[in-house]
Design an enzyme around this catalytic site. Structure first.
Site, PDB file in Angstrom:
ATOM      1  N   HIS A   1     -75.366 -22.499  -7.794  1.00 39.14           N
ATOM      2  CA  HIS A   1     -76.563 -23.144  -7.254  1.00 39.14           C
ATOM      3  C   HIS A   1     -77.671 -22.165  -6.890  1.00 39.14           C
ATOM      4  O   HIS A   1     -78.839 -22.428  -7.159  1.00 39.14           O
ATOM      5  CB  HIS A   1     -76.144 -23.947  -6.027  1.00 39.14           C
ATOM      6  CG  HIS A   1     -77.247 -24.718  -5.375  1.00 39.14           C
ATOM      7  ND1 HIS A   1     -77.955 -25.706  -6.042  1.00 39.14           N
ATOM      8  CD2 HIS A   1     -77.763 -24.672  -4.114  1.00 39.14           C
ATOM      9  CE1 HIS A   1     -78.861 -26.231  -5.206  1.00 39.14           C
ATOM     10  NE2 HIS A   1     -78.780 -25.603  -4.047  1.00 39.14           N
TER      11      HIS A   1
ATOM     12  N   HIS B   1     -72.875 -24.609  -4.690  1.00 39.47           N
ATOM     13  CA  HIS B   1     -73.113 -25.808  -3.879  1.00 39.47           C
ATOM     14  C   HIS B   1     -71.831 -26.631  -3.903  1.00 39.47           C
ATOM     15  O   HIS B   1     -71.249 -26.838  -4.978  1.00 39.47           O
ATOM     16  CB  HIS B   1     -74.280 -26.613  -4.459  1.00 39.47           C
ATOM     17  CG  HIS B   1     -74.801 -27.644  -3.515  1.00 39.47           C
ATOM     18  ND1 HIS B   1     -74.105 -28.787  -3.205  1.00 39.47           N
ATOM     19  CD2 HIS B   1     -75.945 -27.698  -2.791  1.00 39.47           C
ATOM     20  CE1 HIS B   1     -74.805 -29.509  -2.341  1.00 39.47           C
ATOM     21  NE2 HIS B   1     -75.926 -28.868  -2.072  1.00 39.47           N
TER      22      HIS B   1
ATOM     23  N   THR C   1     -87.538 -25.535  -8.347  1.00 39.03           N
ATOM     24  CA  THR C   1     -88.224 -26.219  -7.238  1.00 39.03           C
ATOM     25  C   THR C   1     -88.202 -27.728  -7.460  1.00 39.03           C
ATOM     26  O   THR C   1     -87.898 -28.511  -6.553  1.00 39.03           O
ATOM     27  CB  THR C   1     -89.684 -25.721  -7.146  1.00 39.03           C
ATOM     28  OG1 THR C   1     -89.658 -24.338  -6.843  1.00 39.03           O
ATOM     29  CG2 THR C   1     -90.472 -26.488  -6.096  1.00 39.03           C
TER      30      THR C   1
ATOM     31  N   ARG D   1     -76.806 -18.389   1.912  1.00 39.85           N
ATOM     32  CA  ARG D   1     -78.059 -19.000   2.360  1.00 39.85           C
ATOM     33  C   ARG D   1     -77.808 -20.300   3.143  1.00 39.85           C
ATOM     34  O   ARG D   1     -76.986 -21.126   2.742  1.00 39.85           O
ATOM     35  CB  ARG D   1     -78.943 -19.321   1.145  1.00 39.85           C
ATOM     36  CG  ARG D   1     -80.218 -20.060   1.503  1.00 39.85           C
ATOM     37  CD  ARG D   1     -81.077 -20.280   0.289  1.00 39.85           C
ATOM     38  NE  ARG D   1     -80.455 -21.135  -0.698  1.00 39.85           N
ATOM     39  CZ  ARG D   1     -80.533 -22.464  -0.697  1.00 39.85           C
ATOM     40  NH1 ARG D   1     -81.206 -23.098   0.235  1.00 39.85           N
ATOM     41  NH2 ARG D   1     -79.934 -23.161  -1.647  1.00 39.85           N
TER      42      ARG D   1
ATOM     43  N   ALA E   1     -92.627 -20.453  -5.238  1.00 41.80           N
ATOM     44  CA  ALA E   1     -93.089 -19.112  -4.849  1.00 41.80           C
ATOM     45  C   ALA E   1     -94.247 -18.663  -5.740  1.00 41.80           C
ATOM     46  O   ALA E   1     -95.245 -18.117  -5.256  1.00 41.80           O
ATOM     47  CB  ALA E   1     -91.940 -18.119  -4.924  1.00 41.80           C
TER      48      ALA E   1
ATOM     49  N   LEU F   1     -86.811 -23.385  -0.118  1.00 44.81           N
ATOM     50  CA  LEU F   1     -88.217 -23.786  -0.296  1.00 44.81           C
ATOM     51  C   LEU F   1     -89.057 -23.125   0.795  1.00 44.81           C
ATOM     52  O   LEU F   1     -90.193 -22.692   0.554  1.00 44.81           O
ATOM     53  CB  LEU F   1     -88.359 -25.310  -0.247  1.00 44.81           C
ATOM     54  CG  LEU F   1     -87.797 -26.093  -1.440  1.00 44.81           C
ATOM     55  CD1 LEU F   1     -87.938 -27.604  -1.211  1.00 44.81           C
ATOM     56  CD2 LEU F   1     -88.489 -25.717  -2.747  1.00 44.81           C
TER      57      LEU F   1
ATOM     58  N   THR G   1     -93.612 -20.442 -12.229  1.00 44.98           N
ATOM     59  CA  THR G   1     -94.510 -21.470 -11.693  1.00 44.98           C
ATOM     60  C   THR G   1     -93.774 -22.465 -10.787  1.00 44.98           C
ATOM     61  O   THR G   1     -94.117 -23.640 -10.731  1.00 44.98           O
ATOM     62  CB  THR G   1     -95.212 -22.231 -12.841  1.00 44.98           C
ATOM     63  OG1 THR G   1     -94.202 -22.703 -13.742  1.00 44.98           O
ATOM     64  CG2 THR G   1     -96.197 -21.353 -13.574  1.00 44.98           C
TER      65      THR G   1
ATOM     66  N   TYR H   1     -86.170 -29.594  -8.857  1.00 43.87           N
ATOM     67  CA  TYR H   1     -84.870 -30.251  -8.662  1.00 43.87           C
ATOM     68  C   TYR H   1     -84.346 -30.179  -7.232  1.00 43.87           C
ATOM     69  O   TYR H   1     -83.290 -30.743  -6.938  1.00 43.87           O
ATOM     70  CB  TYR H   1     -83.831 -29.659  -9.622  1.00 43.87           C
ATOM     71  CG  TYR H   1     -84.052 -30.139 -11.041  1.00 43.87           C
ATOM     72  CD1 TYR H   1     -83.763 -31.454 -11.390  1.00 43.87           C
ATOM     73  CD2 TYR H   1     -84.570 -29.297 -12.009  1.00 43.87           C
ATOM     74  CE1 TYR H   1     -83.973 -31.909 -12.675  1.00 43.87           C
ATOM     75  CE2 TYR H   1     -84.789 -29.744 -13.305  1.00 43.87           C
ATOM     76  CZ  TYR H   1     -84.484 -31.057 -13.623  1.00 43.87           C
ATOM     77  OH  TYR H   1     -84.696 -31.515 -14.890  1.00 43.87           O
ATOM     78  N   ALA H   2     -85.050 -29.448  -6.346  1.00 39.21           N
ATOM     79  CA  ALA H   2     -84.560 -29.350  -4.969  1.00 39.21           C
ATOM     80  C   ALA H   2     -84.552 -30.740  -4.344  1.00 39.21           C
ATOM     81  O   ALA H   2     -85.511 -31.503  -4.485  1.00 39.21           O
ATOM     82  CB  ALA H   2     -85.451 -28.408  -4.169  1.00 39.21           C
TER      83      ALA H   2
ATOM     84  N   ARG I   1     -72.196 -23.795   3.568  1.00 32.66           N
ATOM     85  CA  ARG I   1     -71.802 -24.092   2.190  1.00 32.66           C
ATOM     86  C   ARG I   1     -70.633 -23.285   1.655  1.00 32.66           C
ATOM     87  O   ARG I   1     -69.794 -23.800   0.929  1.00 32.66           O
ATOM     88  CB  ARG I   1     -72.988 -23.769   1.292  1.00 32.66           C
ATOM     89  CG  ARG I   1     -73.674 -24.988   0.862  1.00 32.66           C
ATOM     90  CD  ARG I   1     -74.876 -24.673   0.111  1.00 32.66           C
ATOM     91  NE  ARG I   1     -75.796 -25.715   0.493  1.00 32.66           N
ATOM     92  CZ  ARG I   1     -77.042 -25.775   0.132  1.00 32.66           C
ATOM     93  NH1 ARG I   1     -77.538 -24.822  -0.616  1.00 32.66           N
ATOM     94  NH2 ARG I   1     -77.786 -26.767   0.505  1.00 32.66           N
TER      95      ARG I   1
ATOM     96  N   GLU J   1     -78.300 -30.634   7.380  1.00 28.82           N
ATOM     97  CA  GLU J   1     -77.416 -30.197   6.287  1.00 28.82           C
ATOM     98  C   GLU J   1     -76.459 -29.165   6.846  1.00 28.82           C
ATOM     99  O   GLU J   1     -76.556 -28.769   8.009  1.00 28.82           O
ATOM    100  CB  GLU J   1     -78.246 -29.627   5.131  1.00 28.82           C
ATOM    101  CG  GLU J   1     -79.057 -30.681   4.394  1.00 28.82           C
ATOM    102  CD  GLU J   1     -79.864 -30.085   3.248  1.00 28.82           C
ATOM    103  OE1 GLU J   1     -79.267 -29.623   2.277  1.00 28.82           O
ATOM    104  OE2 GLU J   1     -81.095 -30.078   3.347  1.00 28.82           O
TER     105      GLU J   1
END
Ligand code: SIN
Length: 519
Positions: A345, A238, A50, A380, A24, A386, A21, A52-53, A286, A126
């Site tokens: 991460h 991360h 999600t 990534r 996505a 997201l 949930t 915590y993003a 990263r 970023e």
């Protein structure tokens, strides 16, 4: 969800079952629900990744595009560069190009993003981004805003809490449903379409930025069902997880957007960590920054480096989540550099899918972090997760609804027994942390394989048993993938193979020839 009785545990029916949930899962559920189908969501844990993003959503906005400040081409190029030769360019373009549409739908669901002036979203930067293209909410609470908007939009849907998806049920090679553990015991939800949206696998490691439920569930379910999983060696660390001694479990993220706003990474002596490492310095991708930190820590013997964010104006207002986490750990980020270390991460790989979330099993879809669409390659790009969850989640929901409409109800097939090899979690996490973190060697990876080989078989009686079994299966697959990749690329660093080997610029997916991986 419709009950259908019978022996051997409880049974229910639906058209589309969605496991998870977060962004996505909920985007998929809303898309399938809009097509009038019976959608059931299974939720194992209260918290999603999600939520915590922090940083935001990378998206090319039409007004910025018109001004010539950004373009889909530029976002694609940055994503491909971060992905270190392993992205599928067609998948990247397809997902990036659909970003603004997906964000518009999120806004229609009630999400509100920070503005630099009325009617104009504020954009931050970023690592790996050549321009400011990241929208954010509540300063550094973007995920919480996204989750809140989607939770509200999905409030009337059939969401089953404390339901753990234990296994996929197949019938003649097609999906037929999911075996589920709930407060009523083990049962099954039968459906012609199932979507895995289970998130990541950060709890393979002793410390991670991920919430408790990120135990690689969807990847394990796919492995047990014989589905290809790919790029699992690329686990993104991360660069800046808050360091507070040997803390274990979920640790606070210190968003990369701080560096986008000018914060500097330094060691205990105040020396820059990234000078001379990459032309983008602290805003390099990263994998580069995390590896530079690891190198500095092994050179100095220190336990952490520091993010000096004291020059950022209005820090507590712009970064309230980071401020709260730091204050809770006794650090005032306005006056003190923030102690940080790289932390597990994000899984760049996962269940192999196309850009609509289709897997190799008819009726089974996957979206979000659990999936490997070819978007992320070997590393990534920040704030592309997201974006991918929204875009592919929505598409998977639509495709799953179409499939369910054509396929019709499934037969009732009895689920198999729930018995799997499972290591004690702390033992597995200690081995993964020691041997499969930012820097790996063949010797260390073999130790993980040996350990996994000793895993005793366990009856999966509760959520903890299931998660231990999932982590054990996924650790084994990560070790295999990391051993097979005898080079250093993206977020997979082998100190015994420190160079990038052009001949290995292909995805390694179990059960698939490399040429077919980009499906
Ligand atoms: C961050 O805010 O630094 C994390 C964003 C992401 O993982 O994309």
């Amino acid at each position: 969800m419709t009950g259908c009785g019978g022996a051997g545990g409880w049974r229910r029916r639906a058209d589309v079952v969605i496991v998870g949930t977060g962004v996505a899962g909920l985007a998929a559920a809303l898309a399938a629900h809009r097509r009038g189908l019976r959608v059931v969501l299974l939720s194992k844990a209260a918290e999603t990744a999600t939520f915590y993003a922090q940083g935001g959503i990378a998206v090319v906005l039409p007004d910025v595009l018109r001004d010539g400040g950004d373009s889909v081409d530029a976002h694609v190029a940055d994503t491909l560069a971060a992905g270190a030769g392993l992205c599928d360019p067609a998948a990247v373009r397809s997902i990036v190009a659909d970003g603004f549409d997906a964000v518009t739908e999120l806004v229609a669901a009630g999400a509100r993003f920070d503005e630099s002036e009325p009617g104009r979203w504020a954009l931050t930067r970023e690592g790996g981004h050549s321009r400011r293209r990241i929208i954010h909410a509540g300063g550094d609470a973007t995920g919480a805003e996204v989750q809140k908007a989607l939770d509200l939009a999905a409030a009337s849907l059939d969401i089953r809490r404390n339901h753990v998806a234990l296994d996929l049920i197949l019938d003649g090679g097609a999906i037929a449903g999911v075996t589920v553990l709930s407060d009523d015991g083990v049962g099954a939800v039968y459906a012609p379409s199932v979507i895995l949206a289970t998130g990541g696998l950060g709890h393979l490691y002793s410390a991670t930025t991920n919430p408790d439920g990120s135990t690689g569930d969807g990847v394990a379910l796919a492995i047990w069902a014989g589905l290809p999983v790919g790029d699992l060696e690329f686990i993104q660390f991360h660069p800046t997880m808050l360091y507070a001694g040997a803390g274990i479990g979920r640790r606070p993220l210190i968003t990369e957007a701080l560096r986008g706003e000018g914060a500097k990474l330094v060691d205990r002596q105040g020396r820059s960590v990234t000078d001379g490492v990459h032309p983008m310095g602290d805003l390099a991708p990263r994998d580069v920054v995390a590896a530079a930190i690891e190198a500095r820590l092994s050179e100095t013997g220190d336990e952490c480096v520091y993010l000096d964010a004291r020059g950022i104006a209005d820090f507590p207002t712009r970064f309230p989540t980071v401020t709260a986490s730091c204050l809770e750990a006794g650090i005032d980020p306005v006056r003190q550099p923030i102690p940080v270390v790289p932390g597990a991460h994000y899984s760049c790989g996962g269940v192999v899918t196309d850009v609509d979330g289709r897997t190799g099993i008819s009726g089974l879809f996957a979206a979000g972090e659990v999936a490997r669409t070819g978007m992320h390659g070997a590393n990534r790009l920040a704030s592309n997760s997201l974006l991918e969850g929204l875009v592919v989640g929505r598409r998977a929901g639509t495709a799953a609804a179409e499939h369910a409409t054509v396929a019709g109800p499934t037969r009732i097939v009895d689920p198999g027994p729930q018995v799997r090899p499972a290591l004690p979690r702390a033992e597995l996490q200690a081995a993964m942390t020691r041997y499969a973190s930012v820097v790996r060697t063949a010797d260390g990876l073999h130790r993980i394989r040996d350990l996994v080989g000793t895993a005793p078989v366990r009856n999966l009686r509760n959520r903890n048993d299931f998660e231990d079994a999932a982590l054990t299966a996924v650790a084994s697959a990560v070790a295999d993938a990391a051993l097979a990749r005898t080079e250093t690329r993206g977020c997979h660093h082998r100190s015994d193979h420190p160079l990038t080997d052009p001949a290995q610029a292909v995805s390694i997916a179990s059960g698939l020839a490399p040429a077919t991986v980009g499906c």
